[in-house]
Design a protein around this motif. Structure first.
Motif, PDB file in Angstrom:
ATOM      1  N   PHE A  60      54.556  37.409  56.566  1.00 57.75           N
ATOM      2  CA  PHE A  60      55.033  36.558  55.473  1.00 57.75           C
ATOM      3  C   PHE A  60      55.067  35.092  55.904  1.00 57.75           C
ATOM      4  O   PHE A  60      54.596  34.213  55.189  1.00 57.75           O
ATOM      5  N   SER A  61      55.596  34.846  57.098  1.00 59.77           N
ATOM      6  CA  SER A  61      55.646  33.463  57.588  1.00 59.77           C
ATOM      7  C   SER A  61      54.236  32.936  57.846  1.00 59.77           C
ATOM      8  O   SER A  61      53.975  31.742  57.662  1.00 59.77           O
ATOM      9  N   GLY A  62      53.331  33.815  58.262  1.00 61.25           N
ATOM     10  CA  GLY A  62      51.949  33.397  58.465  1.00 61.25           C
ATOM     11  C   GLY A  62      51.302  32.940  57.171  1.00 61.25           C
ATOM     12  O   GLY A  62      50.564  31.956  57.153  1.00 61.25           O
ATOM     13  N   ALA A  63      51.581  33.667  56.097  1.00 58.40           N
ATOM     14  CA  ALA A  63      51.030  33.283  54.790  1.00 58.40           C
ATOM     15  C   ALA A  63      51.596  31.942  54.336  1.00 58.40           C
ATOM     16  O   ALA A  63      50.869  31.095  53.812  1.00 58.40           O
ATOM     17  N   LEU A  64      52.901  31.747  54.557  1.00 61.70           N
ATOM     18  CA  LEU A  64      53.526  30.492  54.125  1.00 61.70           C
ATOM     19  C   LEU A  64      53.069  29.293  54.944  1.00 61.70           C
ATOM     20  O   LEU A  64      53.017  28.173  54.429  1.00 61.70           O
ATOM     21  N   THR A  65      52.773  29.510  56.202  1.00 63.61           N
ATOM     22  CA  THR A  65      52.424  28.382  57.074  1.00 63.61           C
ATOM     23  C   THR A  65      50.927  28.164  57.211  1.00 63.61           C
ATOM     24  O   THR A  65      50.502  27.332  58.014  1.00 63.61           O
ATOM     25  N   THR A  66      50.119  28.857  56.424  1.00 61.79           N
ATOM     26  CA  THR A  66      48.673  28.667  56.486  1.00 61.79           C
ATOM     27  C   THR A  66      48.261  27.211  56.260  1.00 61.79           C
ATOM     28  O   THR A  66      47.413  26.701  56.999  1.00 61.79           O
ATOM     29  N   LYS A  79      43.457  26.878  46.448  1.00 60.28           N
ATOM     30  CA  LYS A  79      42.768  27.939  47.199  1.00 60.28           C
ATOM     31  C   LYS A  79      42.276  27.424  48.547  1.00 60.28           C
ATOM     32  O   LYS A  79      42.235  28.172  49.517  1.00 60.28           O
ATOM     33  N   GLY A  80      41.894  26.176  48.594  1.00 59.89           N
ATOM     34  CA  GLY A  80      41.428  25.593  49.853  1.00 59.89           C
ATOM     35  C   GLY A  80      42.537  25.494  50.881  1.00 59.89           C
ATOM     36  O   GLY A  80      42.300  25.656  52.082  1.00 59.89           O
ATOM     37  N   LEU A  81      43.763  25.220  50.416  1.00 59.96           N
ATOM     38  CA  LEU A  81      44.897  25.115  51.339  1.00 59.96           C
ATOM     39  C   LEU A  81      45.289  26.474  51.902  1.00 59.96           C
ATOM     40  O   LEU A  81      45.833  26.568  52.996  1.00 59.96           O
ATOM     41  N   TYR A  82      45.025  27.524  51.138  1.00 58.67           N
ATOM     42  CA  TYR A  82      45.402  28.874  51.572  1.00 58.67           C
ATOM     43  C   TYR A  82      44.188  29.732  51.946  1.00 58.67           C
ATOM     44  O   TYR A  82      44.317  30.948  52.062  1.00 58.67           O
ATOM     45  N   ALA A  83      43.046  29.100  52.158  1.00 60.87           N
ATOM     46  CA  ALA A  83      41.861  29.844  52.591  1.00 60.87           C
ATOM     47  C   ALA A  83      42.152  30.475  53.950  1.00 60.87           C
ATOM     48  O   ALA A  83      42.667  29.823  54.853  1.00 60.87           O
ATOM     49  N   GLY A  84      41.865  31.729  54.074  1.00 67.51           N
ATOM     50  CA  GLY A  84      42.116  32.438  55.324  1.00 67.51           C
ATOM     51  C   GLY A  84      43.501  33.024  55.449  1.00 67.51           C
ATOM     52  O   GLY A  84      43.844  33.601  56.482  1.00 67.51           O
ATOM     53  N   ALA A  85      44.318  32.904  54.413  1.00 65.44           N
ATOM     54  CA  ALA A  85      45.689  33.432  54.472  1.00 65.44           C
ATOM     55  C   ALA A  85      45.704  34.954  54.581  1.00 65.44           C
ATOM     56  O   ALA A  85      46.544  35.516  55.277  1.00 65.44           O
TER      57      ALA A  85
END
Length: 82
Positions: free
Chosen positions: A3-9, A46-52
């Motif tokens: 969860f923290s990984g997704a938020l800090t992507t 989507k660009g900010l969270y690419a690879g989430a």
């Protein structure tokens, strides 16, 4: 962890781009907000969270193995009276 990984992507994206120093055209990045604004202008949210997705999966998998190893080693050591 996941969860923290997704938020800090977006933070990881900014860190990686700042370490590179410049974009593909050679225009240097000047800071975190500069990275975010340029990525957002180019690819949107989507660009900010690419690879989430892969990042979340990897961190979750790592957490599962870490806690599993911790619990197993803790049980073994308790069996030895340690």
């Amino acid at each position: 962890g996941g969860f923290s990984g997704a938020l800090t992507t977006p933070l990881d994206l900014a860190k990686t781009r700042l370490m590179l120093g410049a974009d593909a055209q050679g225009v240097p990045y000047t800071g975190v907000f500069n990275v975010w604004s340029r990525v957002y202008a180019e690819a949107g949210i989507k660009g900010l969270y690419a690879g989430a997705g892969p990042r979340t999966f990897w961190l979750t998998l790592g957490g599962i193995f870490f806690f599993g190893a911790y619990e197993t080693s803790s049980s073994v050591l308790k069996g030895f009276g340690i």
